[in-house]
Design a protein around this motif. Structure first.
Motif, mmCIF file in Angstrom:
data_model
loop_
_atom_site.group_PDB
_atom_site.id
_atom_site.type_symbol
_atom_site.label_atom_id
_atom_site.label_comp_id
_atom_site.label_asym_id
_atom_site.label_seq_id
_atom_site.Cartn_x
_atom_site.Cartn_y
_atom_site.Cartn_z
ATOM 1 N N TRP A 127 3.103 4.716 8.383
ATOM 2 C CA TRP A 127 3.523 5.264 7.098
ATOM 3 C C TRP A 127 5.003 5.604 7.149
ATOM 4 O O TRP A 127 5.497 6.160 8.125
ATOM 5 C CB TRP A 127 2.727 6.512 6.746
ATOM 6 C CG TRP A 127 1.310 6.244 6.405
ATOM 7 C CD1 TRP A 127 0.220 6.500 7.168
ATOM 8 C CD2 TRP A 127 0.809 5.643 5.199
ATOM 9 N NE1 TRP A 127 -0.928 6.099 6.528
ATOM 10 C CE2 TRP A 127 -0.607 5.576 5.314
ATOM 11 C CE3 TRP A 127 1.415 5.162 4.035
ATOM 12 C CZ2 TRP A 127 -1.401 5.046 4.300
ATOM 13 C CZ3 TRP A 127 0.613 4.635 3.033
ATOM 14 C CH2 TRP A 127 -0.776 4.577 3.172
ATOM 15 N N GLN A 183 0.590 5.798 -0.439
ATOM 16 C CA GLN A 183 -0.245 6.993 -0.389
ATOM 17 C C GLN A 183 0.374 8.027 -1.326
ATOM 18 O O GLN A 183 1.564 8.340 -1.209
ATOM 19 C CB GLN A 183 -0.311 7.535 1.035
ATOM 20 C CG GLN A 183 -1.347 8.622 1.245
ATOM 21 C CD GLN A 183 -1.371 9.086 2.690
ATOM 22 O OE1 GLN A 183 -0.461 9.755 3.160
ATOM 23 N NE2 GLN A 183 -2.421 8.719 3.415
ATOM 24 N N ASN A 200 -3.408 14.789 0.085
ATOM 25 C CA ASN A 200 -3.538 13.359 -0.158
ATOM 26 C C ASN A 200 -4.504 13.140 -1.312
ATOM 27 O O ASN A 200 -5.681 13.498 -1.229
ATOM 28 C CB ASN A 200 -4.045 12.653 1.100
ATOM 29 C CG ASN A 200 -4.209 11.160 0.889
ATOM 30 O OD1 ASN A 200 -3.540 10.575 0.040
ATOM 31 N ND2 ASN A 200 -5.087 10.547 1.652
ATOM 32 N N THR A 215 -4.771 9.954 -3.269
ATOM 33 C CA THR A 215 -5.356 8.614 -3.327
ATOM 34 C C THR A 215 -4.450 7.622 -2.622
ATOM 35 O O THR A 215 -3.269 7.895 -2.388
ATOM 36 C CB THR A 215 -5.556 8.165 -4.792
ATOM 37 O OG1 THR A 215 -6.231 6.908 -4.824
ATOM 38 C CG2 THR A 215 -4.228 8.011 -5.501
ATOM 39 N N SER A 216 -5.013 6.470 -2.280
ATOM 40 C CA SER A 216 -4.232 5.353 -1.761
ATOM 41 C C SER A 216 -4.157 4.283 -2.845
ATOM 42 O O SER A 216 -5.157 3.969 -3.483
ATOM 43 C CB SER A 216 -4.878 4.776 -0.494
ATOM 44 O OG SER A 216 -4.739 5.672 0.591
ATOM 45 N N GLU A 223 0.837 -1.211 0.000
ATOM 46 C CA GLU A 223 0.000 0.000 0.000
ATOM 47 C C GLU A 223 0.869 1.256 0.000
ATOM 48 O O GLU A 223 1.864 1.348 0.720
ATOM 49 C CB GLU A 223 -0.923 -0.005 1.218
ATOM 50 C CG GLU A 223 -1.927 1.140 1.238
ATOM 51 C CD GLU A 223 -2.950 1.001 2.355
ATOM 52 O OE1 GLU A 223 -3.754 1.932 2.529
ATOM 53 O OE2 GLU A 223 -2.943 -0.045 3.049
ATOM 54 N N HIS A 270 0.465 11.827 -2.764
ATOM 55 C CA HIS A 270 0.122 13.220 -2.489
ATOM 56 C C HIS A 270 0.298 14.033 -3.763
ATOM 57 O O HIS A 270 1.318 13.918 -4.451
ATOM 58 C CB HIS A 270 1.018 13.782 -1.384
ATOM 59 C CG HIS A 270 0.475 13.528 -0.013
ATOM 60 N ND1 HIS A 270 0.429 14.489 0.965
ATOM 61 C CD2 HIS A 270 -0.066 12.420 0.533
ATOM 62 C CE1 HIS A 270 -0.103 13.979 2.067
ATOM 63 N NE2 HIS A 270 -0.400 12.723 1.829
ATOM 64 N N LYS A 305 3.254 2.246 3.143
ATOM 65 C CA LYS A 305 2.824 1.736 4.441
ATOM 66 C C LYS A 305 3.751 0.583 4.808
ATOM 67 O O LYS A 305 3.866 -0.396 4.090
ATOM 68 C CB LYS A 305 1.365 1.278 4.415
ATOM 69 C CG LYS A 305 0.905 0.718 5.752
ATOM 70 C CD LYS A 305 -0.611 0.577 5.827
ATOM 71 C CE LYS A 305 -1.280 1.905 6.157
ATOM 72 N NZ LYS A 305 -2.738 1.737 6.468
#
Length: 337
Positions: free
Chosen positions: A322, A273, A280, A282-283, A271, A275, A316
């Motif tokens: 994170w 993240q 932010n 999307t993941s 996973e 920016h 992650k």
């Protein structure tokens, strides 16, 4: 954009009607205005991600996973070999050694999370590992691993590396110990790992042991002593590397294409993240087998040329936290990188 449907009944009439219905309902059920505080949690935790499985020896396997999420709290994990639950651990653990296996045999493992109410989540993705062949009357342990070296990666992580051990039948795995506790395990070809979930401003002592297929353990390596940085930091040492961003024009629209090398964590990084322009965006979650050598991703950004954007991402880590952000990249639609 979601729009609120048009209401033909005036708002004041609806409010009055709702109030009357609420009073009637409370008189019949003696309900409290604060709501039902004793409502039972029926929502199960999410399936654990980032599951990895390594053969520790001819009869053991090391299973590791990322911390799962829940609307309340994950209190434990169940590890399954096929359809049989073989291990149950507390919510604070994210790894376990499964014993009692047969040499030269393939096994499939999954992990499920559970909460305090007993709700059990969906199983993680299935991972298969084949144990190595046993060697007859092998009682000779591997040699002591070369002296470990460490780099502090901010306040909550360190990177460890060590010299390879030698064994007459081959090294099956390496165990990393923090003090007297085993905290991690990697395959016999791995000589480096990232240890996360540490506390700021704390001194840790790490050693490494090598195991062969017959479960013979080497003497512990020399101890490496590391002190994490005090206070908070950006965790730059846990960030993906070789991060690149560029734009692509296809069918009248612009896309941002990203490429990077996942951080070395000793486990799968499933996973990320992303920016965009300081927020932010999307993941990103990789299904199946998460990339370990090189990862790529593309997303729609708009149709107008000449728009400039800033983009960065972070991973992650296996402990559920994170990692650090990559350096920010700037791209402009319609302009070659």
């Amino acid at each position: 954009m979601r729009r609120t449907p048009h209401l033909s009944t005036p708002f004041t009439r609806l409010s009055a009607l709702s109030a009357l219905l609420a009073v009637g309902a409370c008189s019949l059920t003696a309900c409290a205005w604060g709501g039902d505080k004793d409502a039972k949690d029926v929502r199960p935790p999410a399936a654990p991600r980032g599951v990895t499985v390594e053969a520790g020896s001819a009869t053991t396997a090391h299973v590791m996973w990322n911390r799962a999420t829940d609307d309340t709290e994950v209190t434990g994990y169940d590890v399954y070999r096929g359809s049989t639950r073989v291990e149950r651990v507390s919510g604070g653990k994210h790894m376990v050694d499964v014993g009692g296996l047969k040499p030269s045999t393939a096994y499939t493992f999954t992990v499920r999370a559970r909460d305090a109410e007993g709700n059990v989540g969906e199983p993680s993705k299935k991972l298969t590992v084949t144990t190595p062949a046993a060697t007859a009357a092998d009682r000779k342990p591997p040699s002591r691993p070369g002296s470990p070296r460490g780099t502090v990666e901010g306040s909550r992580a360190v990177t460890l590396s060590w010299g390879a051990s030698k064994d007459d039948q081959g090294v099956a795995s390496y165990e990393i110990h923090q003090g007297t506790s085993k905290i991690h395990s990697v395959g016999g070809s791995e000589l480096r790992t990232l240890v996360t979930g540490l506390r700021p401003g704390t001194t840790y002592r790490f050693t490494v042991k090598a195991l062969d297929a017959a479960d013979n353990a080497s003497p512990a390596s020399r101890t490496v002593r590391l002190t994490t940085a005090a206070g908070r930091d950006d965790g730059r040492g846990t960030a993906p590397t070789d991060f690149r961003a560029k734009t692509r024009h296809t069918d009248g629209a612009y896309y941002i294409e990203l490429a990077w090398t996942p951080p070395v964590t000793g486990g799968a990084v499933a996973e990320y993240q992303i920016h965009l322009d300081g927020k932010n965006a999307t993941s990103l979650v990789f299904g199946g087998t998460a990339p370990q050598k090189k990862a790529t991703h593309s997303f729609y950004i708009g149709k107008e040329p000449g728009d400039t954007h800033r983009v960065k991402l972070r991973a992650k880590l296996p402990d559920g936290t994170w990692g650090g952000f990559t350096p920010e990249q700037k791209v402009t639609t319609g302009r070659r990188p």
